[in-house]
Design a protein around this motif. Structure first.
Motif, PDB file in Angstrom:
ATOM      1  N   ALA A 146       6.401  -2.507   6.831  1.00  0.00           N
ATOM      2  CA  ALA A 146       5.438  -3.456   5.943  1.00  0.00           C
ATOM      3  C   ALA A 146       4.098  -2.605   6.051  1.00  0.00           C
ATOM      4  CB  ALA A 146       5.584  -4.776   6.686  1.00  0.00           C
ATOM      5  N   ASN A 147       3.770  -2.930   4.581  1.00  0.00           N
ATOM      6  CA  ASN A 147       2.367  -2.593   4.418  1.00  0.00           C
ATOM      7  C   ASN A 147       1.218  -3.494   3.696  1.00  0.00           C
ATOM      8  OD1 ASN A 147       2.905  -2.324   1.574  1.00  0.00           O
ATOM      9  ND2 ASN A 147       4.351  -0.736   2.165  1.00  0.00           N
ATOM     10  N   ASN A 148       1.859  -4.924   3.966  1.00  0.00           N
ATOM     11  CA  ASN A 148       0.863  -5.914   3.304  1.00  0.00           C
ATOM     12  C   ASN A 148       0.521  -5.887   1.832  1.00  0.00           C
ATOM     13  OD1 ASN A 148       0.878  -7.169   5.955  1.00  0.00           O
ATOM     14  ND2 ASN A 148      -1.000  -6.294   6.581  1.00  0.00           N
ATOM     15  N   GLY A 149       1.518  -5.215   1.237  1.00  0.00           N
ATOM     16  CA  GLY A 149       1.209  -5.353  -0.318  1.00  0.00           C
ATOM     17  C   GLY A 149       0.263  -4.324  -0.937  1.00  0.00           C
ATOM     18  N   ARG A 150      -0.002  -3.232   0.085  1.00  0.00           N
ATOM     19  CA  ARG A 150      -0.794  -2.207  -0.203  1.00  0.00           C
ATOM     20  C   ARG A 150      -0.389  -0.992  -0.843  1.00  0.00           C
ATOM     21  NH1 ARG A 150      -3.835  -1.337   5.385  1.00  0.00           N
ATOM     22  NH2 ARG A 150      -1.784  -1.597   6.131  1.00  0.00           N
ATOM     23  N   TYR A 151       0.976  -0.725  -0.297  1.00  0.00           N
ATOM     24  CA  TYR A 151       1.756   0.396  -0.735  1.00  0.00           C
ATOM     25  C   TYR A 151       3.186   0.151  -0.939  1.00  0.00           C
ATOM     26  CZ  TYR A 151       1.593   5.673  -0.921  1.00  0.00           C
ATOM     27  OH  TYR A 151       1.573   7.010  -1.346  1.00  0.00           O
ATOM     28  N   ASN A 152       3.250  -0.783  -1.933  1.00  0.00           N
ATOM     29  CA  ASN A 152       4.736  -1.347  -2.054  1.00  0.00           C
ATOM     30  C   ASN A 152       5.900  -0.372  -2.688  1.00  0.00           C
ATOM     31  OD1 ASN A 152       4.050  -3.847  -1.200  1.00  0.00           O
ATOM     32  ND2 ASN A 152       3.574  -4.576  -2.954  1.00  0.00           N
ATOM     33  N   HIS A 153       5.254   0.806  -3.362  1.00  0.00           N
ATOM     34  CA  HIS A 153       6.065   1.696  -4.044  1.00  0.00           C
ATOM     35  C   HIS A 153       6.632   2.887  -3.005  1.00  0.00           C
ATOM     36  CE1 HIS A 153       2.235   3.485  -4.186  1.00  0.00           C
ATOM     37  NE2 HIS A 153       2.853   4.717  -4.347  1.00  0.00           N
ATOM     38  N   GLY A 154       6.364   2.699  -1.855  1.00  0.00           N
ATOM     39  CA  GLY A 154       6.700   3.898  -0.857  1.00  0.00           C
ATOM     40  C   GLY A 154       6.296   3.499   0.575  1.00  0.00           C
ATOM     41  N   VAL A 155       6.476   4.606   1.414  1.00  0.00           N
ATOM     42  CA  VAL A 155       5.972   4.595   2.901  1.00  0.00           C
ATOM     43  C   VAL A 155       4.710   4.941   2.956  1.00  0.00           C
ATOM     44  CG1 VAL A 155       6.537   5.260   5.133  1.00  0.00           C
ATOM     45  CG2 VAL A 155       8.167   4.664   3.627  1.00  0.00           C
ATOM     46  N   MET A 156       3.585   4.356   3.486  1.00  0.00           N
ATOM     47  CA  MET A 156       2.449   4.684   3.696  1.00  0.00           C
ATOM     48  C   MET A 156       2.334   6.110   4.544  1.00  0.00           C
ATOM     49  SD  MET A 156       0.186   1.358   4.492  1.00  0.00           S
ATOM     50  CE  MET A 156      -1.327   1.974   4.135  1.00  0.00           C
ATOM     51  N   PRO A 157       1.566   7.119   4.098  1.00  0.00           N
ATOM     52  CA  PRO A 157       1.401   8.484   4.497  1.00  0.00           C
ATOM     53  C   PRO A 157       0.928   8.331   6.213  1.00  0.00           C
ATOM     54  CG  PRO A 157       0.398   8.384   2.518  1.00  0.00           C
ATOM     55  CD  PRO A 157       0.718   7.183   2.534  1.00  0.00           C
ATOM     56  N   GLY A 158       1.498   8.945   7.020  1.00  0.00           N
ATOM     57  CA  GLY A 158       0.993   8.972   8.192  1.00  0.00           C
ATOM     58  C   GLY A 158       1.727   8.011   9.109  1.00  0.00           C
ATOM     59  N   LYS A 159       2.941   7.457   8.646  1.00  0.00           N
ATOM     60  CA  LYS A 159       3.783   6.522   9.338  1.00  0.00           C
ATOM     61  C   LYS A 159       4.506   7.047  10.290  1.00  0.00           C
ATOM     62  CE  LYS A 159       7.059   3.252  10.342  1.00  0.00           C
ATOM     63  NZ  LYS A 159       6.590   2.200  11.301  1.00  0.00           N
ATOM     64  N   HIS A 160       4.594   6.780  11.628  1.00  0.00           N
ATOM     65  CA  HIS A 160       5.242   7.443  12.644  1.00  0.00           C
ATOM     66  C   HIS A 160       6.797   7.286  12.685  1.00  0.00           C
ATOM     67  CE1 HIS A 160       1.509   7.794  15.621  1.00  0.00           C
ATOM     68  NE2 HIS A 160       1.357   8.468  14.563  1.00  0.00           N
ATOM     69  N   MET A 161       7.412   8.594  12.357  1.00  0.00           N
ATOM     70  CA  MET A 161       8.891   8.372  12.098  1.00  0.00           C
ATOM     71  C   MET A 161       9.354   9.481  12.939  1.00  0.00           C
ATOM     72  SD  MET A 161       8.776   7.846   8.043  1.00  0.00           S
ATOM     73  CE  MET A 161      10.720   7.400   7.970  1.00  0.00           C
TER      74      MET A 161
END
Length: 228
Positions: A146-161
């Motif tokens: 979840a990104n609180n509506g800031r980046y709904n079209h994808g995964v925010m850069p830097g996400k730990h995966m």
């Protein structure tokens, strides 16, 4: 600033005259031959290229063979560029040996970290494992996307995966040289350094200022001790 190329051989322990024990990494430092000199006028920066470990001429391609022969040395397995103010004084064909650093010197060591393959977030990023109760449904997941509506079209850069872990350049700062031996070609450096056994490492002058002078006590003469 100065630097030299070596090979991590493993770890051991040595004792000072007063019985102090140091856990040290043994770095093999064969003579580094300067094969090229980079200048500001020609290349835009100052550095020297060094060759490490002899190699059969028949196993070397023509461009590298030409560089080594021009330097008047045997063909080398590895070539690396070393940067530093003091490196500008070297000329093609000069040798860099382990006595460039003395016991008590503070150094940085650069190597390639051990590869861990494909790893999950628990191992790669030290995430907390989920509840282990029956029916939890979440144990070793990657966490919320979840990104609180800031980046709904994808995964925010830097996400730990999950992904490829290790096998990257790593630097350990402010280690102390316990012993330097140019005749036998090795450095003993207090503590651990990056990389697996027999991997190449670069030992250089520290880039951060030191608080106080590191104390390394005199090491017992091992050859004399062994003779006893």
């Amino acid at each position: 600033m100065k630097a030299i190329l070596g090979r991590k051989m493993g770890m051991t322990q040595v004792f000072a005259d007063d019985g102090t024990m140091y856990a040290v990494t043994v770095v093999e430092v064969l003579p580094n031959v300067v094969t090229q000199v980079k200048t500001v006028e020609k290349d835009g920066y100052v550095a020297v290229q060094v060759g490490y470990e002899d190699k059969k001429e028949t196993r070397t391609n023509k461009p590298i063979k030409g560089i080594d022969l021009k330097a008047g040395t045997a063909c080398k397995y590895h070539h690396r560029e070393l940067k530093g103010d003091e490196m500008a004084s070297y000329k093609v064909g000069d040798l860099l040996t382990a006595d460039m650093f003395k016991a008590g010197d503070v150094v940085d060591v650069i190597g390639t970290s051990k590869g861990r393959g494909y790893a999950g977030t628990i191992k790669r990023w030290h995430h907390t494992i989920g509840p282990k109760g029956h029916g939890s449904g979440y144990h070793r997941g990657q966490g919320s996307f979840a990104n609180n509506g800031r980046y709904n079209h994808g995964v925010m850069p830097g996400k730990h995966m999950s992904g490829h872990m290790g096998n990257k350049s790593a630097t350990v700062l402010n280690l102390v040289v316990v012993e330097s031996n140019a005749e036998k070609g090795y450095l003993l450096i207090k503590g651990g350094v990056p990389g697996s056994k027999k991997s190449l490492v670069t030992v250089r002058s520290p880039i951060k200022t030191q608080k106080g002078t590191p104390v390394v006590k005199a090491i017992i003469n091992r050859s004399a001790a062994e003779a006893k």
